[in-house]
Design an enzyme around this catalytic site. Structure first.
Site, PDB file in Angstrom:
ATOM      1  N   ASP A 106       0.812  -1.214   0.000  1.00 26.16           N
ATOM      2  CA  ASP A 106       0.000   0.000   0.000  1.00 26.16           C
ATOM      3  C   ASP A 106       0.847   1.265   0.000  1.00 26.16           C
ATOM      4  OD1 ASP A 106      -2.227  -1.592  -0.019  1.00 26.16           O
ATOM      5  OD2 ASP A 106      -2.723  -1.292   2.098  1.00 26.16           O
ATOM      6  N   GLY A 107       1.964   1.261   0.700  1.00 24.75           N
ATOM      7  CA  GLY A 107       2.832   2.433   0.736  1.00 24.75           C
ATOM      8  C   GLY A 107       3.393   2.764  -0.644  1.00 24.75           C
TER       9      GLY A 107
ATOM     10  N   LYS B  74       2.718   6.078  -2.965  1.00 23.94           N
ATOM     11  CA  LYS B  74       3.818   6.845  -3.565  1.00 23.94           C
ATOM     12  C   LYS B  74       3.573   7.021  -5.069  1.00 23.94           C
ATOM     13  CE  LYS B  74       8.110   6.279  -2.273  1.00 23.94           C
ATOM     14  NZ  LYS B  74       9.466   5.734  -2.075  1.00 23.94           N
TER      15      LYS B  74
END
Length: 92
Positions: free
Chosen positions: A53-54, A58
């Site tokens: 998810d990060g 981004k």
């Protein structure tokens, strides 16, 4: 939509090399140029996010002011935003 340029964004903490080679091979057969990295480039038709998810967030931040779709491939155990599992890329 015909793609001419696809950017691949990967989480460096994940094992992404095999998946990237599969993606590059797929797009090479379709005569689509692929680039790797966080820096957006003019003319991108698609961003592929490899990670969790990060990494997906981004990727979203990098194209926030553009009309570029993002395809998320989950390389972790849990992911809510990336809906494709890494092992599913082998079926292309």
């Amino acid at each position: 939509m015909d793609f001419e340029l696809v950017r691949i964004l990967a989480n460096p903490k994940k094992d992404y090399k095999k998946v990237i080679e599969q993606i590059k091979s797929f797009f090479l057969r379709a005569n689509v140029k692929t680039v790797f990295g966080e820096t957006p480039r003019a003319g991108e038709d698609l961003v592929i996010s490899l990670g969790g998810d990060g990494t997906m967030l981004k990727a979203a931040r990098s194209v926030i002011d553009k009309d570029v779709p993002i395809l998320g491939i989950n390389l972790g155990n849990l992911g809510f935003l990336a809906d494709i599992k890494a092992e599913d890329t082998e079926n292309s």
